[in-house]
Scaffold this motif. Structure first.
Motif, mmCIF file in Angstrom:
data_model
loop_
_atom_site.group_PDB
_atom_site.id
_atom_site.type_symbol
_atom_site.label_atom_id
_atom_site.label_comp_id
_atom_site.label_asym_id
_atom_site.label_seq_id
_atom_site.Cartn_x
_atom_site.Cartn_y
_atom_site.Cartn_z
ATOM 1 N N TYR A 1 0.831 -1.209 0.000
ATOM 2 C CA TYR A 1 0.000 0.000 0.000
ATOM 3 C C TYR A 1 0.862 1.255 0.000
ATOM 4 C CZ TYR A 1 -4.057 -2.845 0.280
ATOM 5 O OH TYR A 1 -5.014 -3.749 -0.040
ATOM 6 N N PHE A 2 2.012 1.179 0.659
ATOM 7 C CA PHE A 2 2.911 2.331 0.680
ATOM 8 C C PHE A 2 3.426 2.654 -0.725
ATOM 9 C CE2 PHE A 2 7.140 4.283 1.782
ATOM 10 C CZ PHE A 2 6.621 5.443 2.326
ATOM 11 N N ILE A 3 3.874 1.637 -1.438
ATOM 12 C CA ILE A 3 4.461 1.901 -2.760
ATOM 13 C C ILE A 3 3.388 2.320 -3.768
ATOM 14 C CG2 ILE A 3 4.448 -0.433 -3.799
ATOM 15 C CD1 ILE A 3 7.382 0.202 -4.644
ATOM 16 N N ILE A 4 2.171 1.738 -3.643
ATOM 17 C CA ILE A 4 1.072 2.176 -4.501
ATOM 18 C C ILE A 4 0.768 3.654 -4.214
ATOM 19 C CG2 ILE A 4 -1.407 1.899 -4.994
ATOM 20 C CD1 ILE A 4 0.342 -0.281 -6.235
ATOM 21 N N GLY A 5 0.817 4.002 -2.921
ATOM 22 C CA GLY A 5 0.608 5.393 -2.522
ATOM 23 C C GLY A 5 1.644 6.316 -3.141
ATOM 24 N N ILE A 6 2.908 5.889 -3.166
ATOM 25 C CA ILE A 6 3.973 6.717 -3.744
ATOM 26 C C ILE A 6 3.688 6.989 -5.223
ATOM 27 C CG2 ILE A 6 6.419 6.766 -4.368
ATOM 28 C CD1 ILE A 6 7.034 5.285 -1.824
ATOM 29 N N ILE A 7 3.302 5.917 -5.937
ATOM 30 C CA ILE A 7 2.999 6.076 -7.362
ATOM 31 C C ILE A 7 1.814 7.040 -7.542
ATOM 32 C CG2 ILE A 7 2.244 4.858 -9.450
ATOM 33 C CD1 ILE A 7 3.707 2.349 -8.234
ATOM 34 N N LEU A 8 0.763 6.845 -6.733
ATOM 35 C CA LEU A 8 -0.400 7.737 -6.784
ATOM 36 C C LEU A 8 -0.004 9.173 -6.454
ATOM 37 C CD1 LEU A 8 -3.349 5.835 -5.053
ATOM 38 C CD2 LEU A 8 -3.267 6.727 -7.388
ATOM 39 N N GLY A 9 0.858 9.317 -5.454
ATOM 40 C CA GLY A 9 1.305 10.647 -5.024
ATOM 41 C C GLY A 9 2.012 11.378 -6.146
ATOM 42 N N GLY A 10 2.879 10.663 -6.868
ATOM 43 C CA GLY A 10 3.567 11.267 -8.000
ATOM 44 C C GLY A 10 2.569 11.693 -9.071
#
Lengths: 97, 171
Positions: free
Chosen positions: B68-77
């Motif tokens: 969920y953290f890495i998906i969040g990073i991609i979404l954040g970008g």
């Protein structure tokens, strides 16, 4: 709840990196040519804020929100940290990411 | 300054990233897992893999905090770029692709190779820039400082090598 929490942490993390242009090849390239120290400023600020934050946590009894003892993810120093660090830096410079 | 549209000053991003580390522990008693999260993505692509690295407790279950953290990073970008209005799907990496004389295929290979080297280095060093530099140094771990020195040292050497060879002295 935890899943949503980590997703939100990720979104904020990704936005912070993207908004400071840490995702640009040019930024990383110019950092290591010693021409643009923005990203060094990000890391130094983050580490200082982090140190203060962890200090405040320890003053509050080093407890989580649900009153459990905080256990820091500790990585004991081994020779792999140097080797891995050097390998990682190579890829970091190549891709500028 | 338009907070959502313009780039942020270094101290703002640094402040937000820095404050996240103790908050992660305060809420979830865990540090960030950025490079670890990429193992989750790989596990999703090859779920039946017998590789030891893809069968540790870190990626079991796949949909754990790192995922969920890495998906969040991609979404954040994506959100960041959408807000500033310059999101586009492109292979153009700016300074690099404009100055090297590599063909498109070689550029793809270069990035694939670089990404592979990053991943190998991150697993060896037990973390990437977020795990070792930000998290490791703000919790005052010797390994964080040592690994960060390694990152910086080889990145400087390789950058100057690239500067004088494939990038033909461009600043």
């Amino acid at each position: 709840m935890r899943r949503l929490g980590w997703l939100i942490f990720g979104i904020i993390f990704g936005m912070s990196l993207s908004k400071v242009e840490a995702t640009k090849f040019e930024k990383i390239y110019r950092l290591f040519l010693f021409k643009d120290f923005t990203l060094m400023g990000v890391i130094v600020t983050a580490v200082i804020v982090g140190i203060i934050g962890f200090y405040l946590l320890s003053l509050m009894g080093n407890k989580t929100i649900d009153n459990k003892e905080i256990i820091i993810d500790y990585s004991p120093l081994r020779w792999q940290h140097i080797i891995g660090g050097l390998i990682f830096g190579t890829g970091w410079a190549m891709t500028g990411s | 300054m338009n907070f959502l549209k313009d780039p942020w000053p270094f101290w703002l991003s640094g402040l937000i990233i820095g404050i996240q580390m103790p908050l992660m522990y305060y809420f979830f008693n865990n540090g960030p897992g950025t490079s670890s999260g990429s193992a989750n993505l790989l596990k999703l692509i090859i779920p039946k893999s017998k590789l030891k690295w893809l069968n540790t407790e870190r990626v079991n279950p796949v949909f754990n905090r790192n995922f969920y953290f890495i998906i969040g990073i991609i979404l954040g970008g994506f959100i960041s770029k959408s807000l500033s209005g310059d999101f586009k799907f492109t292979f153009d990496t700016g300074l690099f692709s404009q100055n090297v004389s590599f063909s498109f295929i070689v550029q793809l290979f270069w990035y694939f190779l670089g990404g592979t080297i990053i991943a190998i280095g991150a697993r060896f060093a037990d973390g990437c820039t977020s795990g070792n530099s930000i998290h490791g140094m703000s919790t005052l771990q010797p390994s964080g400082f040592v690994a960060s020195m390694g990152f910086m040292f080889s990145a400087v050497v390789i950058t100057w090598l690239m500067h004088f060879t494939i990038l033909k002295g461009v600043m």
